[in-house]
Design a protein around this motif. Structure first.
Motif, PDB file in Angstrom:
ATOM      1  N   PRO A 316     -68.287  30.289  22.994  1.00  0.00           N
ATOM      2  CA  PRO A 316     -69.003  30.088  21.718  1.00  0.00           C
ATOM      3  C   PRO A 316     -68.605  28.802  21.015  1.00  0.00           C
ATOM      4  O   PRO A 316     -69.413  28.193  20.333  1.00  0.00           O
ATOM      5  N   THR A 317     -67.340  28.361  21.198  1.00  0.00           N
ATOM      6  CA  THR A 317     -66.923  27.097  20.573  1.00  0.00           C
ATOM      7  C   THR A 317     -67.750  25.939  21.120  1.00  0.00           C
ATOM      8  O   THR A 317     -68.161  25.040  20.375  1.00  0.00           O
ATOM      9  N   GLY A 318     -68.016  25.980  22.433  1.00  0.00           N
ATOM     10  CA  GLY A 318     -68.802  24.898  23.043  1.00  0.00           C
ATOM     11  C   GLY A 318     -70.195  24.808  22.474  1.00  0.00           C
ATOM     12  O   GLY A 318     -70.649  23.723  22.083  1.00  0.00           O
ATOM     13  N   TYR A 319     -70.908  25.985  22.396  1.00  0.00           N
ATOM     14  CA  TYR A 319     -72.278  25.827  21.906  1.00  0.00           C
ATOM     15  C   TYR A 319     -72.343  25.653  20.394  1.00  0.00           C
ATOM     16  O   TYR A 319     -73.297  25.077  19.878  1.00  0.00           O
ATOM     17  N   VAL A 320     -71.305  26.103  19.656  1.00  0.00           N
ATOM     18  CA  VAL A 320     -71.292  25.801  18.215  1.00  0.00           C
ATOM     19  C   VAL A 320     -71.111  24.304  17.995  1.00  0.00           C
ATOM     20  O   VAL A 320     -71.779  23.691  17.167  1.00  0.00           O
ATOM     21  N   LEU A 321     -70.200  23.669  18.786  1.00  0.00           N
ATOM     22  CA  LEU A 321     -70.027  22.208  18.682  1.00  0.00           C
ATOM     23  C   LEU A 321     -71.315  21.484  19.043  1.00  0.00           C
ATOM     24  O   LEU A 321     -71.709  20.507  18.388  1.00  0.00           O
ATOM     25  N   SER A 322     -71.988  21.967  20.113  1.00  0.00           N
ATOM     26  CA  SER A 322     -73.253  21.335  20.513  1.00  0.00           C
ATOM     27  C   SER A 322     -74.299  21.460  19.416  1.00  0.00           C
ATOM     28  O   SER A 322     -75.005  20.505  19.085  1.00  0.00           O
ATOM     29  N   ASN A 323     -74.377  22.671  18.827  1.00  0.00           N
ATOM     30  CA  ASN A 323     -75.352  22.879  17.748  1.00  0.00           C
ATOM     31  C   ASN A 323     -75.033  22.019  16.536  1.00  0.00           C
ATOM     32  O   ASN A 323     -75.936  21.511  15.858  1.00  0.00           O
ATOM     33  N   LEU A 324     -73.733  21.851  16.234  1.00  0.00           N
ATOM     34  CA  LEU A 324     -73.367  21.012  15.097  1.00  0.00           C
ATOM     35  C   LEU A 324     -73.766  19.557  15.332  1.00  0.00           C
ATOM     36  O   LEU A 324     -74.193  18.856  14.412  1.00  0.00           O
ATOM     37  N   LYS A 325     -73.604  19.085  16.588  1.00  0.00           N
ATOM     38  CA  LYS A 325     -74.030  17.716  16.892  1.00  0.00           C
ATOM     39  C   LYS A 325     -75.544  17.568  16.713  1.00  0.00           C
ATOM     40  O   LYS A 325     -76.028  16.585  16.158  1.00  0.00           O
ATOM     41  N   SER A 326     -76.302  18.564  17.222  1.00  0.00           N
ATOM     42  CA  SER A 326     -77.759  18.523  17.051  1.00  0.00           C
ATOM     43  C   SER A 326     -78.130  18.583  15.578  1.00  0.00           C
ATOM     44  O   SER A 326     -78.992  17.848  15.103  1.00  0.00           O
ATOM     45  N   LEU A 327     -77.430  19.468  14.829  1.00  0.00           N
ATOM     46  CA  LEU A 327     -77.704  19.587  13.392  1.00  0.00           C
ATOM     47  C   LEU A 327     -77.433  18.265  12.681  1.00  0.00           C
ATOM     48  O   LEU A 327     -78.188  17.843  11.816  1.00  0.00           O
ATOM     49  N   SER A 328     -76.343  17.580  13.059  1.00  0.00           N
ATOM     50  CA  SER A 328     -76.030  16.294  12.440  1.00  0.00           C
ATOM     51  C   SER A 328     -77.127  15.274  12.727  1.00  0.00           C
ATOM     52  O   SER A 328     -77.531  14.514  11.849  1.00  0.00           O
ATOM     53  N   ASP A 373     -73.977  16.608   4.517  1.00  0.00           N
ATOM     54  CA  ASP A 373     -73.299  15.715   5.465  1.00  0.00           C
ATOM     55  C   ASP A 373     -71.805  16.044   5.537  1.00  0.00           C
ATOM     56  O   ASP A 373     -71.208  16.100   6.605  1.00  0.00           O
ATOM     57  N   ALA A 374     -71.191  16.302   4.350  1.00  0.00           N
ATOM     58  CA  ALA A 374     -69.758  16.633   4.331  1.00  0.00           C
ATOM     59  C   ALA A 374     -69.494  17.975   5.015  1.00  0.00           C
ATOM     60  O   ALA A 374     -68.519  18.126   5.746  1.00  0.00           O
ATOM     61  N   LEU A 375     -70.373  18.945   4.780  1.00  0.00           N
ATOM     62  CA  LEU A 375     -70.191  20.267   5.400  1.00  0.00           C
ATOM     63  C   LEU A 375     -70.262  20.169   6.916  1.00  0.00           C
ATOM     64  O   LEU A 375     -69.475  20.800   7.629  1.00  0.00           O
ATOM     65  N   ILE A 376     -71.215  19.372   7.429  1.00  0.00           N
ATOM     66  CA  ILE A 376     -71.342  19.234   8.891  1.00  0.00           C
ATOM     67  C   ILE A 376     -70.096  18.565   9.466  1.00  0.00           C
ATOM     68  O   ILE A 376     -69.550  18.995  10.491  1.00  0.00           O
ATOM     69  N   SER A 377     -69.597  17.518   8.800  1.00  0.00           N
ATOM     70  CA  SER A 377     -68.404  16.820   9.290  1.00  0.00           C
ATOM     71  C   SER A 377     -67.190  17.746   9.297  1.00  0.00           C
ATOM     72  O   SER A 377     -66.415  17.782  10.253  1.00  0.00           O
ATOM     73  N   GLU A 378     -67.012  18.517   8.193  1.00  0.00           N
ATOM     74  CA  GLU A 378     -65.872  19.430   8.137  1.00  0.00           C
ATOM     75  C   GLU A 378     -65.969  20.503   9.207  1.00  0.00           C
ATOM     76  O   GLU A 378     -64.958  20.887   9.807  1.00  0.00           O
ATOM     77  N   SER A 379     -67.187  21.014   9.454  1.00  0.00           N
ATOM     78  CA  SER A 379     -67.371  22.041  10.482  1.00  0.00           C
ATOM     79  C   SER A 379     -67.048  21.485  11.861  1.00  0.00           C
ATOM     80  O   SER A 379     -66.402  22.151  12.681  1.00  0.00           O
ATOM     81  N   GLN A 380     -67.475  20.252  12.141  1.00  0.00           N
ATOM     82  CA  GLN A 380     -67.171  19.652  13.445  1.00  0.00           C
ATOM     83  C   GLN A 380     -65.671  19.450  13.608  1.00  0.00           C
ATOM     84  O   GLN A 380     -65.106  19.693  14.686  1.00  0.00           O
TER      85      GLN A 380
END
Length: 559
Positions: A316-328, A373-380
């Motif tokens: 799940p960490t892998g696809y959450v990171l992938s989704n965060l990149k797409s979201l960014s 933008d800050a929320l996405i960066s902190e999540s990544q």
């Protein structure tokens, strides 16, 4: 009897951990359900507001069309009587007669809106009402809810809606402000209105039964899904507990076998007087081997469990990171579109541009863009830290007690992984200083060396009573040899005890704080690598353990 009690105690020891895991799992599922429940209610209210806004804006479009024409004429009938308020306003052509004698009445926007609302009062669940705080027609006066909405409009708002209870049923009420345009001044100029003033509002009221039915169905699906996931998780936890119970019971069985073997040898010792001393030494060695085997088996079980958990978290960490990149990336594209809208805003009509500006101010659009933008960066960043911890956990759990894994490894990587795992143990007591020298890759069993590093680091932390320093250093010795040193600024060990620190069951810690096997096992592992481990210590000056390892391993590692 004691054996049966020991086997029966295994499930009880694991029960507390199992119940805690089930509790945290239940809390997580409950939090997810409550979040989805709240989101569904918000979506239901948003749907109701959209429907209401659509209905009101349609009526406003019809009103603008009629107002733009200055009103329309319709044949006088029982359903359409001349508007007496137009005559009171001094509009001379409020009622005319054609050359053929047909009487026609002027229908202004307000009169048309009222006629349409009265026509749909009995045939449609959606009820509309045109009102004002200063109505020309007294019957158009506001009810208490509409009066509240009109007061909000006087303070700058342009729409208002909420869920209210009417006739013991939930209804949605919505009102949108009506601003004075040039066409409106024909009827309302005498009231003192000017262009842009809010002269009243157009409201709609409709029941929420259909929307509630859809929301209830959605919530039922969400509840069923969360219940299924919760049950699946509880089942998995129960299965894991059974596996741990089985493995620990197998381990107890191995212990019983070893104990039986020791007992058999002790009994033989009593029959062989001349070999008593040798048998006693053998018994001690067997006891030591037994304890080391128990320790190794426990570490293996923990390593297997840690590797499994790390693998499950890693997916799940892998696809959450992938989704965060797409979201960014998507958010950056939305930023471009918003900038385009901002440039196009100047070309909008003034009334529309004012509405857009008011909406941007109401939503605080600039803050939303910056905060997203800050929320996405902190999540990544957080997911990256989780991924690093999982990788270190997997590296540490690679050791296989059944078979050594001899490979060329980076000792610095193993040291860093182990430091990451024991960071929480050390950070409140000691500052860790890394003094690394570039080393060649060493042929070794990295998993077992990680156990040695962890043992030395934990011992160093326990030797420091207050804030101190732990130094981890590496260097190259003679060609083909490297050295790893772990030094602390703790209490140190007296000279008479230093010589015994590698003896099985010998410990300098208080009773109950250690088994005395850690350094003995560490020495066995280093011996299997054809290396050397020694210690230097002075009371009050700290302790330093030095490990010397050959770069190329020779032998089978079973010494």
């Amino acid at each position: 009897m004691e054996k049966d009690e020991e086997y029966a105690a295994v499930p009880r020891r694991l029960s507390r951990f199992t119940w805690q895991l089930m509790f945290y799992w239940s809390i997580a599922i409950l939090a997810s359900f409550l979040w989805n429940y709240s989101l569904s209610l918000e979506q239901a209210e948003a749907l109701a507001r959209t429907n209401a806004r659509t209905a009101v804006e349609k009526d406003i479009l019809y009103r603008r069309w009629v107002a733009g024409l200055g009103g329309v004429y319709a044949r006088v009938s029982e359903q359409l009587r001349p508007n007496p308020y137009l005559e009171l306003l001094g509009i001379a052509d409020a009622q005319i007669t054609t050359d053929r004698g047909v009487e026609l009445a002027l229908v202004n926007p307000a009169y048309m809106t009222r006629q349409v609302h009265e026509l749909g009062r009995d045939s449609s669940p959606l009820k509309g009402h045109l009102t004002s705080l200063r109505p020309i027609r007294p019957e158009n006066g506001p009810d208490p809810w509409e009066a509240l909405a009109l007061q909000r409009f006087a303070h700058g708002e342009r729409e208002f809606g909420e869920v209210v209870m009417m006739e013991r049923q939930p209804f949605y009420r919505y009102m949108q402000a009506l601003e004075v345009t040039k066409a409106c001044l024909r009827c309302h100029e005498h009231q003192g209105y000017q262009l842009g003033d809010v002269r009243g509002g157009l409201s709609v009221t409709f029941p929420l039964a259909d929307i509630e039915e859809i929301t209830t169905a959605t919530l039922n699906k969400i509840s069923s899904a969360h219940l299924a996931i919760w049950l699946l998780g509880i089942g998995f936890i129960g299965w894991g507990r059974r596996q741990l119970v089985r493995q620990e019971r197998d381990l107890l069985g191995a212990n019983d076998t070893l104990r039986a073997e020791v007992a058999r040898r002790i009994n033989a010792e009593t029959l062989l007087t001349r070999e008593r001393d040798d048998q006693q030494a053998l018994a001690e060695r067997l006891k030591s081997a037994q304890s080391q085997l128990v320790q190794s088996e426990k570490l293996a079980v923990i390593g297997q469990l840690a590797a499994g958990i790390a693998h499950e978290i890693n997916n799940p960490t892998g696809y959450v990171l992938s989704n965060l990149k797409s979201l960014s990336r998507y958010f950056a594209q939305l930023e471009q579109m918003l900038e385009c809208y901002a440039h196009a805003e100047k070309g909008l009509p003034e009334s529309v541009r004012d509405q857009v500006i008011a909406l941007k101010q109401h939503l605080d659009l600039q803050f939303l863009r910056q905060d997203c933008d800050a929320l996405i960066s902190e999540s990544q960043e957080g997911m990256g830290r989780i991924k690093k911890i999982v990788a270190d956990l997997k590296d540490f759990s690679r050791s296989n007690p059944e078979q050594a894994q001899w490979q060329y490894e980076d000792l610095h990587s193993g040291l860093d992984s182990t430091l990451n795992l024991v960071a929480n143990e050390l950070k409140y007591k000691a500052e860790v200083v890394r003094d690394y020298t570039e080393l060649p890759r060493v042929e070794c069993d990295m998993g077992k060396l990680n156990q040695v590093f962890m043992n030395l680091l934990v011992n160093a932390g326990q030797a420091i009573t207050e804030k101190g320093v732990i130094t981890v250093s590496t260097r190259i010795l003679a060609p083909g040899w490297v050295e790893v040193a772990v030094c602390d600024s703790g209490e140190g060990i007296s000279r008479d005890r230093v010589e015994r620190v590698f003896d099985p069951f010998y410990t300098t810690k208080p009773v109950g704080k250690g088994t005395g096997l850690g350094l003995s096992i560490a020495k066995s592992i280093i011996d299997a690598h054809h290396g050397v481990i020694d210690v230097e210590s002075e009371p009050g000056c700290g302790t330093c353990f030095r490990i010397k390892l050959p770069v190329v391993h020779t032998g089978d590692g079973t010494d």
